[in-house]
Structures are given as C-alpha cells and as structure tokens.
Design a protein around this motif. Sequence first.
Motif, PDB file in Angstrom:
ATOM      1  N   ASN A  28      -0.310 -20.417  -9.216  1.00  0.00           N
ATOM      2  CA  ASN A  28       0.413 -21.396  -8.416  1.00  0.00           C
ATOM      3  C   ASN A  28       0.366 -22.789  -9.043  1.00  0.00           C
ATOM      4  OD1 ASN A  28       1.931 -22.100  -6.038  1.00  0.00           O
ATOM      5  ND2 ASN A  28       0.085 -23.125  -5.311  1.00  0.00           N
ATOM      6  N   MET A  29      -0.634 -23.064  -9.869  1.00  0.00           N
ATOM      7  CA  MET A  29      -0.769 -24.365 -10.532  1.00  0.00           C
ATOM      8  C   MET A  29       0.212 -24.530 -11.693  1.00  0.00           C
ATOM      9  SD  MET A  29      -3.008 -26.538  -9.379  1.00  0.00           S
ATOM     10  CE  MET A  29      -2.991 -27.581 -10.835  1.00  0.00           C
ATOM     11  N   TYR A  30       0.797 -23.431 -12.137  1.00  0.00           N
ATOM     12  CA  TYR A  30       1.623 -23.434 -13.339  1.00  0.00           C
ATOM     13  C   TYR A  30       3.085 -23.156 -13.036  1.00  0.00           C
ATOM     14  CZ  TYR A  30      -2.602 -23.163 -16.202  1.00  0.00           C
ATOM     15  OH  TYR A  30      -3.803 -23.423 -16.812  1.00  0.00           O
ATOM     16  N   ASP A  31       3.953 -23.657 -13.909  1.00  0.00           N
ATOM     17  CA  ASP A  31       5.327 -23.218 -13.989  1.00  0.00           C
ATOM     18  C   ASP A  31       5.268 -22.009 -14.918  1.00  0.00           C
ATOM     19  OD1 ASP A  31       7.923 -22.695 -14.864  1.00  0.00           O
ATOM     20  OD2 ASP A  31       8.502 -24.802 -14.797  1.00  0.00           O
ATOM     21  N   ALA A  32       5.429 -20.824 -14.376  1.00  0.00           N
ATOM     22  CA  ALA A  32       5.252 -19.596 -15.163  1.00  0.00           C
ATOM     23  C   ALA A  32       6.319 -19.427 -16.234  1.00  0.00           C
ATOM     24  CB  ALA A  32       5.208 -18.380 -14.251  1.00  0.00           C
ATOM     25  N   ASP A  33       7.344 -20.276 -16.246  1.00  0.00           N
ATOM     26  CA  ASP A  33       8.324 -20.266 -17.323  1.00  0.00           C
ATOM     27  C   ASP A  33       7.850 -21.124 -18.491  1.00  0.00           C
ATOM     28  OD1 ASP A  33      10.134 -18.613 -15.968  1.00  0.00           O
ATOM     29  OD2 ASP A  33      11.019 -20.328 -14.922  1.00  0.00           O
ATOM     30  N   GLY A  34       6.687 -21.733 -18.330  1.00  0.00           N
ATOM     31  CA  GLY A  34       6.135 -22.606 -19.355  1.00  0.00           C
ATOM     32  C   GLY A  34       5.352 -21.830 -20.404  1.00  0.00           C
ATOM     33  N   ILE A  35       4.400 -22.523 -21.011  1.00  0.00           N
ATOM     34  CA  ILE A  35       3.586 -21.953 -22.089  1.00  0.00           C
ATOM     35  C   ILE A  35       2.121 -22.226 -21.797  1.00  0.00           C
ATOM     36  CG2 ILE A  35       3.020 -22.097 -24.562  1.00  0.00           C
ATOM     37  CD1 ILE A  35       5.897 -23.113 -24.998  1.00  0.00           C
ATOM     38  N   ILE A  36       1.289 -21.219 -22.047  1.00  0.00           N
ATOM     39  CA  ILE A  36      -0.158 -21.406 -22.002  1.00  0.00           C
ATOM     40  C   ILE A  36      -0.718 -20.907 -23.327  1.00  0.00           C
ATOM     41  CG2 ILE A  36      -0.588 -19.185 -20.857  1.00  0.00           C
ATOM     42  CD1 ILE A  36      -2.934 -20.582 -19.372  1.00  0.00           C
ATOM     43  N   VAL A  37      -1.708 -21.619 -23.834  1.00  0.00           N
ATOM     44  CA  VAL A  37      -2.369 -21.226 -25.081  1.00  0.00           C
ATOM     45  C   VAL A  37      -3.826 -20.905 -24.716  1.00  0.00           C
ATOM     46  CG1 VAL A  37      -2.887 -21.843 -27.468  1.00  0.00           C
ATOM     47  CG2 VAL A  37      -0.847 -22.790 -26.355  1.00  0.00           C
ATOM     48  N   VAL A  44       1.453 -18.069 -25.245  1.00  0.00           N
ATOM     49  CA  VAL A  44       2.173 -17.020 -24.524  1.00  0.00           C
ATOM     50  C   VAL A  44       3.081 -17.664 -23.478  1.00  0.00           C
ATOM     51  CG1 VAL A  44       0.377 -15.288 -24.860  1.00  0.00           C
ATOM     52  CG2 VAL A  44       0.359 -16.639 -22.788  1.00  0.00           C
ATOM     53  N   SER A  45       4.153 -16.962 -23.174  1.00  0.00           N
ATOM     54  CA  SER A  45       5.054 -17.381 -22.111  1.00  0.00           C
ATOM     55  C   SER A  45       5.618 -16.136 -21.452  1.00  0.00           C
ATOM     56  CB  SER A  45       6.175 -18.276 -22.667  1.00  0.00           C
ATOM     57  OG  SER A  45       6.917 -17.572 -23.629  1.00  0.00           O
ATOM     58  N   GLY A  46       6.301 -16.323 -20.363  1.00  0.00           N
ATOM     59  CA  GLY A  46       6.781 -15.194 -19.570  1.00  0.00           C
ATOM     60  C   GLY A  46       5.732 -14.828 -18.545  1.00  0.00           C
ATOM     61  N   ARG A  47       6.174 -14.529 -17.349  1.00  0.00           N
ATOM     62  CA  ARG A  47       5.265 -14.332 -16.221  1.00  0.00           C
ATOM     63  C   ARG A  47       4.183 -13.283 -16.492  1.00  0.00           C
ATOM     64  NH1 ARG A  47       4.839 -16.575 -11.728  1.00  0.00           N
ATOM     65  NH2 ARG A  47       3.740 -15.673  -9.997  1.00  0.00           N
ATOM     66  N   GLU A  48       4.558 -12.147 -17.048  1.00  0.00           N
ATOM     67  CA  GLU A  48       3.588 -11.064 -17.264  1.00  0.00           C
ATOM     68  C   GLU A  48       2.497 -11.478 -18.256  1.00  0.00           C
ATOM     69  OE1 GLU A  48       3.684  -6.626 -19.129  1.00  0.00           O
ATOM     70  OE2 GLU A  48       5.310  -7.150 -17.745  1.00  0.00           O
ATOM     71  N   LYS A  49       2.893 -12.062 -19.382  1.00  0.00           N
ATOM     72  CA  LYS A  49       1.909 -12.493 -20.379  1.00  0.00           C
ATOM     73  C   LYS A  49       1.083 -13.665 -19.861  1.00  0.00           C
ATOM     74  CE  LYS A  49       4.456 -10.857 -24.366  1.00  0.00           C
ATOM     75  NZ  LYS A  49       5.150 -11.218 -25.600  1.00  0.00           N
ATOM     76  N   PHE A  50       1.730 -14.550 -19.101  1.00  0.00           N
ATOM     77  CA  PHE A  50       1.041 -15.697 -18.505  1.00  0.00           C
ATOM     78  C   PHE A  50      -0.062 -15.198 -17.581  1.00  0.00           C
ATOM     79  CE2 PHE A  50       2.372 -20.192 -18.551  1.00  0.00           C
ATOM     80  CZ  PHE A  50       1.386 -20.745 -17.753  1.00  0.00           C
ATOM     81  N   LYS A 111       3.029 -29.480 -11.210  1.00  0.00           N
ATOM     82  CA  LYS A 111       2.623 -28.218 -11.825  1.00  0.00           C
ATOM     83  C   LYS A 111       2.508 -28.415 -13.331  1.00  0.00           C
ATOM     84  CE  LYS A 111       4.162 -24.756  -8.566  1.00  0.00           C
ATOM     85  NZ  LYS A 111       4.531 -23.341  -8.495  1.00  0.00           N
ATOM     86  N   ILE A 112       1.697 -27.580 -13.942  1.00  0.00           N
ATOM     87  CA  ILE A 112       1.514 -27.624 -15.384  1.00  0.00           C
ATOM     88  C   ILE A 112       2.577 -26.739 -16.035  1.00  0.00           C
ATOM     89  CG2 ILE A 112      -0.071 -27.109 -17.285  1.00  0.00           C
ATOM     90  CD1 ILE A 112      -2.355 -27.600 -15.183  1.00  0.00           C
ATOM     91  N   VAL A 113       3.309 -27.312 -16.989  1.00  0.00           N
ATOM     92  CA  VAL A 113       4.363 -26.588 -17.696  1.00  0.00           C
ATOM     93  C   VAL A 113       3.840 -26.071 -19.035  1.00  0.00           C
ATOM     94  CG1 VAL A 113       6.692 -26.754 -18.669  1.00  0.00           C
ATOM     95  CG2 VAL A 113       6.122 -28.024 -16.595  1.00  0.00           C
TER      96      VAL A 113
END
Length: 127
Positions: A28-37, A44-50, A111-113
């Motif tokens: 919920n803290m993230y924009d799941a269309d964003g990127i997390i490292v 990674v990006s995309g809801r499933e990988k996120f 939210k964090i993108v």
Amino acid sequence: MNLPRRPEDAHATLAAAFNTGNVATVMNMYDADGIIVPEPGKPVSGREKFEGAITAILSIKGKMEIKTVYCLQAGNVAVGRSEWSITDGSDVKVSAKGIELMKQQTDGTWKIVIDHAFGAEGNLVAQ
C-alpha cells in the motif's frame, strides 16, 4: 495503516509498514507500477515481481528502521535519501543507504514510486 500526508514522513511510515510483516500493508506504501531495487543491481517492476521483492525483504527477520537524511519536494513529487537497516537485537541483518522518489496522490497522501534501497551506496560507480 494510513499513508503519509507529507513526503518527509514516508520513510517512517514505510518502516512501520514493514514492521507489521504484512505484504499488503507494505504494498500500500508503493505505486506498484513503479520500480523497487531490493538487491543491488536488480530492479524489478510489475505487481507480481514487486510483491515478490517485498515478500523476500519481509523474510529477513528483525525490525526495520529508516532514517531520513533529506527530503526535497517540488509540487507533487519528492526525492528522499535514507539510511535504513533491519536488525534483530544487536545483530544487523542488512543496512544500506537508499534513494526514493515519492508522488502525491489525488487524495493528498504520498506513495513511493521508485525505491532504490541501495541507491546512495558509495560503491556504485558510473559505467
């Protein structure tokens, strides 16, 4: 868990979300269309990988703490620099220096993108 109303509160809110141990709360803290490292050099990006990245981080048992080094806001975007760690008592499981891009939502929350958990580490060099 309520989303932050100011971008400078995003780090503390994210740590509290991680400390619940609940994937949905953290997501919920993230924009799941964003990127997390979640690991150096592995964005990674995309809801499933996120979600997979969040689940992996949550598997590290301990308490997350995030300190804000700075947060700079321009309109509805902000960039933050953090120092974070996951500890179990006196045992440091992981610690790093990150950079986060946040965006204000239409309801005024943030939210964090982009979450580059290792983005401010000294060993990152231009290629």
